[in-house]
Write a protein that holds these residues in place. Sequence first.
Motif, mmCIF file in Angstrom:
data_model
loop_
_atom_site.group_PDB
_atom_site.id
_atom_site.type_symbol
_atom_site.label_atom_id
_atom_site.label_comp_id
_atom_site.label_asym_id
_atom_site.label_seq_id
_atom_site.Cartn_x
_atom_site.Cartn_y
_atom_site.Cartn_z
ATOM 1 N N CYS A 25 0.851 -1.188 0.000
ATOM 2 C CA CYS A 25 0.000 0.000 0.000
ATOM 3 C C CYS A 25 0.890 1.242 0.000
ATOM 4 C CB CYS A 25 -0.907 -0.011 1.224
ATOM 5 S SG CYS A 25 -1.917 1.474 1.393
ATOM 6 N N GLU A 26 0.669 2.105 -0.971
ATOM 7 C CA GLU A 26 1.508 3.300 -1.092
ATOM 8 C C GLU A 26 1.221 4.331 0.002
ATOM 9 O OE1 GLU A 26 -2.140 3.619 -3.708
ATOM 10 O OE2 GLU A 26 -0.574 2.140 -3.328
ATOM 11 N N LEU A 27 0.079 4.168 0.713
ATOM 12 C CA LEU A 27 -0.285 5.133 1.739
ATOM 13 C C LEU A 27 0.284 4.787 3.124
ATOM 14 C CD1 LEU A 27 -3.986 5.762 0.682
ATOM 15 C CD2 LEU A 27 -2.102 7.384 0.513
ATOM 16 N N CYS A 28 0.268 3.493 3.470
ATOM 17 C CA CYS A 28 0.752 3.119 4.809
ATOM 18 C C CYS A 28 1.892 2.103 4.790
ATOM 19 C CB CYS A 28 -0.403 2.575 5.657
ATOM 20 S SG CYS A 28 -1.067 0.995 5.068
ATOM 21 N N ARG A 68 -1.526 -11.003 -1.970
ATOM 22 C CA ARG A 68 -2.381 -10.984 -3.163
ATOM 23 C C ARG A 68 -2.807 -9.574 -3.520
ATOM 24 N NH1 ARG A 68 -6.923 -15.335 -1.592
ATOM 25 N NH2 ARG A 68 -6.974 -13.969 0.225
ATOM 26 N N ALA A 69 -2.970 -9.348 -4.825
ATOM 27 C CA ALA A 69 -3.401 -8.030 -5.305
ATOM 28 C C ALA A 69 -4.805 -7.708 -4.810
ATOM 29 C CB ALA A 69 -3.359 -7.998 -6.834
ATOM 30 N N GLY A 70 -5.661 -8.730 -4.729
ATOM 31 C CA GLY A 70 -7.033 -8.527 -4.264
ATOM 32 C C GLY A 70 -7.100 -8.046 -2.831
ATOM 33 N N ASP A 71 -6.192 -8.571 -2.000
ATOM 34 C CA ASP A 71 -6.161 -8.147 -0.594
ATOM 35 C C ASP A 71 -5.731 -6.683 -0.474
ATOM 36 O OD1 ASP A 71 -6.906 -10.660 0.170
ATOM 37 O OD2 ASP A 71 -4.865 -11.369 0.544
ATOM 38 N N LEU A 72 -4.800 -6.270 -1.328
ATOM 39 C CA LEU A 72 -4.371 -4.871 -1.340
ATOM 40 C C LEU A 72 -5.524 -3.974 -1.755
ATOM 41 C CD1 LEU A 72 -2.351 -2.546 -1.268
ATOM 42 C CD2 LEU A 72 -1.598 -3.212 -3.560
ATOM 43 N N ARG A 88 -7.164 -0.939 0.536
ATOM 44 C CA ARG A 88 -7.181 0.480 0.151
ATOM 45 C C ARG A 88 -8.499 1.174 0.496
ATOM 46 N NH1 ARG A 88 -4.279 -0.589 -5.585
ATOM 47 N NH2 ARG A 88 -2.128 -0.061 -5.012
ATOM 48 N N LEU A 89 -9.576 0.402 0.616
ATOM 49 C CA LEU A 89 -10.870 0.987 0.966
ATOM 50 C C LEU A 89 -10.830 1.644 2.342
ATOM 51 C CD1 LEU A 89 -13.285 -1.827 -0.276
ATOM 52 C CD2 LEU A 89 -13.062 0.456 -1.250
ATOM 53 N N THR A 135 -16.768 -0.692 5.064
ATOM 54 C CA THR A 135 -16.265 -0.421 3.714
ATOM 55 C C THR A 135 -16.637 -1.535 2.747
ATOM 56 O OG1 THR A 135 -14.160 -1.457 4.328
ATOM 57 C CG2 THR A 135 -14.294 0.948 4.514
ATOM 58 N N ARG A 136 -16.863 -2.747 3.287
ATOM 59 C CA ARG A 136 -17.173 -3.892 2.423
ATOM 60 C C ARG A 136 -18.466 -4.572 2.857
ATOM 61 N NH1 ARG A 136 -11.451 -6.909 2.829
ATOM 62 N NH2 ARG A 136 -11.871 -6.479 5.003
ATOM 63 N N ALA A 137 -19.187 -5.122 1.864
ATOM 64 C CA ALA A 137 -20.446 -5.812 2.141
ATOM 65 C C ALA A 137 -20.218 -7.035 3.008
ATOM 66 C CB ALA A 137 -21.110 -6.215 0.824
ATOM 67 N N GLY A 138 -19.094 -7.730 2.776
ATOM 68 C CA GLY A 138 -18.770 -8.922 3.559
ATOM 69 C C GLY A 138 -18.582 -8.616 5.029
#
Length: 379
Positions: free
Chosen positions: A88-91, A97-101, A105-106, A124-127
């Motif tokens: 993550c470029e922010l933290c 996995r790319a999906g986890d990144l 980010r959300l 942030t996520r429906a799950g």
Amino acid sequence: MTSTQKDQHGARSQCSQEADNPHRKAEKTYSCDECGKNFTRNYSLKTHQLIHSGVKPYSCGECGKSFNQAGGLKTHRLIHSGVKPYSCELCGKSFTRAGDLKKHRLIHSGVKPYRCELCGKSFTRAGDLKKHQLFHSGVKPYRCDECGKDFTQIRHLKTHQLIHSEVKPYSCDSCGKSFTHAGHLKTHQLIHSGFKPYSCDLCLKKHQLIHSGVKPYSCDECGKSFTQAGHLKTHQFIHSEVKPYNCDLCGKSFTQAGGLKTHQLIHSGVKPYSCDLCGKSFTRAGGLKKHQLIHSGIKEYICGSCGKAFAQNEHLQKHLVTHSGINVHSCDFCGKTFNDIQYRNIHLLIHTGNDVYCCDQCGQPFTTDAQLKQHVYPH
């Protein structure tokens, strides 16, 4: 052109049109009978149906975890490799996995479109919302075979099961204390850093009650008052005499899990709290705090009978026995009893022939005068 040629030409034309229009959304004509999920290809549907079959033919050689697809096993193996190529470029947090990144980010976006209708909490996520709603439902489908405790989520059950395994792979470099989870170690390490990054308005208000002196919650049994209802509830276990937490090593029982956990430090031999002045170590921070009063010179506990002052209340209580006339300290050699441990230790000279030097404050005996002086004046 024959009809067969026309059909083939039409099919090629359709494929050509789809190739020319890559953004065209393909129809999901294949539907799962179990859950209703739709797919564009029959192969994707068959792969998906393995989830419902319970068949997991692909097993990890490292930990034994099984998967219903080869791709799932391949992705899982990255965990053991330690490779986390997606950052993550922010933290700076990294992921396997790319999906986890993408999901992570959300958190930084601040957008929480999924809101719980019962309590108003947003996600942030429906799950995450779906998992949260299990708490309101009261449904706890995951049960621990060891103790019968139920959980709403399987990850909570797996986390709990580590308690029974007694495996504690995460150790603190500062004091050697071990933990079952990396997160617990990380939280513990804040104690040594002195860093307190989290400020909660509710916690602050609760804490301020301590300074206000207001204690609205009283125990019906003994009248002791508390600032919070939870503290009263915990206290009432003392009167119930129910002690469900037992030490496996010595059998001592406790009313609270925290009491057992603190007690077990005695058997571990770990004493992470050390006095800067004399080096004496303690298993608990409270023990160190009490000990430090000796070095401060403050003696706020005064005997009402003779005026003798003590740094700790427990030392005063031991001293008060001398005025009671009750003899509680007996000689192991002849059985003679004394109301003060210092007198008993001096009496032991008759049997042992060794010199005994006793501390006026706590009664601790020493074999040499130098040891006593080091105890009283450690610096």
